[in-house]
Design an enzyme around this catalytic site. Structure first.
Site, PDB file in Angstrom:
ATOM      1  CG  ASP A 156      -2.390  -2.325  -3.686  1.00 23.42           C
ATOM      2  OD1 ASP A 156      -1.823  -1.268  -3.340  1.00 23.42           O
ATOM      3  OD2 ASP A 156      -1.766  -3.376  -3.922  1.00 23.42           O
ATOM      4  CG  ASP A 226       4.815  -4.416  -1.654  1.00 20.58           C
ATOM      5  OD1 ASP A 226       4.018  -3.541  -1.290  1.00 20.58           O
ATOM      6  OD2 ASP A 226       4.606  -5.174  -2.613  1.00 20.58           O
TER       7      ASP A 226
HETATM    8  C1  GAL Z   1       1.246  -4.194  -3.928  1.00 21.88           C
HETATM    9  C2  GAL Z   1       0.907  -4.525  -2.496  1.00 21.88           C
HETATM   10  C3  GAL Z   1       1.326  -5.950  -2.272  1.00 21.88           C
HETATM   11  C4  GAL Z   1       0.589  -6.865  -3.245  1.00 21.88           C
HETATM   12  C5  GAL Z   1       0.805  -6.417  -4.674  1.00 21.88           C
HETATM   13  C6  GAL Z   1      -0.069  -7.169  -5.677  1.00 21.88           C
HETATM   14  O1  GAL Z   1       0.867  -2.895  -4.171  1.00 21.88           O
HETATM   15  O2  GAL Z   1       1.577  -3.666  -1.628  1.00 21.88           O
HETATM   16  O3  GAL Z   1       1.045  -6.314  -0.950  1.00 21.88           O
HETATM   17  O4  GAL Z   1      -0.767  -6.855  -2.935  1.00 21.88           O
HETATM   18  O5  GAL Z   1       0.519  -5.041  -4.816  1.00 21.88           O
HETATM   19  O6  GAL Z   1       0.115  -6.725  -6.971  1.00 21.88           O
END
Ligand code: GAL
Length: 408
Positions: A156, A226
């Site tokens: 991430d 997301d």
């Molecule tokens: C976001 C990501 C999500 C999930 C989340 C966890 O940045 O896009 O898919 O992994 O973090 O905190």
């Protein structure tokens, strides 16, 4: 040789040396040749599902529900699996309340079932939910993951430098080049690939048009922010996918994000469109529902073998919109009604009623990859078959059909 010619030759030797280097730096071949299939904890219950219990339940459900036989093989744990601090040697530590026997024991058990195990981390100082990130620990973390024998890593981009060097949880600035962080972790994974080759997912939410360079860095890349589990997210992500199909190929795929099929947030028609579009767009198919409680109609959608076969077709080329004669032009931010993409033995046509119910008719001669003549076809959800020069379907608002037209 004149000195001009000599320098031209020198430049071209340098250029080809650089090219070799660039190729050598690519993630090893042979992984991610078809979109990844599996499950992830995040859409189920965010942090609460990042546990051994969920991982093992899911693995067993893959088998008892027949999902493993259809190709779902990755059990991926997302954010929140570790403790809030590294140990005294700087290692990431599985949260003992969630992983009483550690990660490796669960990986071994899941491998024993013929399945694979994935984990999540972050390029920044912290993950998006504020657990330790890999910033400055890339090589150490990659080694630990290889020693744990994990198969997949999602990287991430929270708490990475933004403008002025600040490290906010989320930075949307277009001035920041996210590539170096992904290169660092890619190279750390390559360095331990003799211990364990690990499939690498870039989660930078589409920053810096990641689809243009992602294939040199990982096996799949998130193309958008997301999927929040609402219809607007499906539209936003599907619309983005419709413009960047050319960048997905075996070994590197656009990742439309984890599914919200079976989470009780979309109608049955919307779940059909969501899964069908992700499948024909060659996205990884990552279930985001609790398999202990999933409803029958959602499970039936996720188990649609015709769509899975289309998604996993060896050609690995996504469908994208095409404009039949007389149809309106695509509109930015909307999901276009008419999609088509090549398969190794035919063409898939997707028809979407996201913009409204109606009768959708297509002459095969207007479809890219088809032409004049009569073809046999089969619709994936209903199993309806036919032979002829055209198709026509009545679709309710938000519904979707995928028609495989066989050419060989
Ligand atoms: C976001 C990501 C999500 C999930 C989340 C966890 O940045 O896009 O898919 O992994 O973090 O905190």
């Amino acid at each position: 040789m004149s000195s001009n010619m000599r320098s031209a030759v020198a430049i071209s030797i340098l250029a080809s040396a650089l090219q070799v280097n660039a190729l050598e730096r690519r993630i090893p071949d042979g992984q991610g040749l078809t979109p990844l299939m599996g499950w992830s904890s995040w859409n189920v219950a965010q942090c609460d599902a990042a546990s051994a219990r969920y991982a093992l339940d899911t693995a067993n459900n893959f088998i008892s529900l027949g999902l493993k036989d259809l190709g779902y093989d990755h059990v991926n744990i997302d954010d929140c699996w570790s403790t809030r601090e590294r140990d005294s040697e700087g290692n990431l530590v599985p949260d003992p309340n969630k992983w009483p026997n550690g990660i490796r024991a669960v990986v071994d058990e899941i491998h024993g079932l013929g399945l694979k195990f994935g984990l999540y981390g972050c390029a920044g100082t912290l993950t998006c939910a504020s657990f330790p990130g890999s910033w400055g620990y890339e090589e150490q973390d990659a080694r630990l993951l290889a020693e744990w024998d994990i198969d997949f890593w999602k990287h991430d981009n929270c708490f990475t430098p933004c403008d002025n060097g600040a490290l906010p949880q989320t930075c949307w600035s277009g001035n920041i080049d996210t590539r170096p962080w992904y290169a660092t972790f890619r190279d750390a994974l390559i360095a331990v690939s003799d211990i364990k080759p690990i499939t690498f997912n870039l989660c930078n939410w589409g920053r810096n048009s990641v689809w243009e360079w992602g294939a040199d860095y990982g096996h799949s890349w998130r193309i958008e922010g997301d999927n929040w589990g609402d219809w607007e997210s499906v539209i936003r992500i599907g619309a983005r996918a419709s413009t960047i199909a050319e960048f997905s190929r075996p070994g590197g795929f656009n990742d439309l994000d984890m599914l919200f099929v079976g989470n009780g947030v979309l109608t049955e028609s919307q779940e059909r469109l969501h899964f069908g579009l992700w499948a024909i767009a060659k996205s990884p198919l990552i279930i985001g529902a609790d398999l202990n409680t999933i409803g029958d109609s959602s499970l039936t959608i996720l188990k649609n073998k015709a769509l899975i076969d289309i998604n996993q077709d060896s050609l690995g080329v996504p469908a994208e919109p095409f404009v039949p004669p007389g149809a309106p032009a695509p509109v930015n931010g909307q999901i276009y009604p008419y999609w088509a993409g090549p398969l190794s033995d035919g063409v898939v046509i997707g028809l979407s009623a996201a913009n409204g119910a109606g009768t959708f008719s297509v002459n095969f001669s207007d479809v890219p990859g088809l032409g004049e003549g009569s073809f046999s076809w089969e619709e994936a959800y209903s199993g309806t078959t036919g032979t002829g020069t055209s198709i026509s379907f009545d679709l309710a608002q938000d519904d979707f059909v995928a028609i495989k037209v066989t050419t060989q």
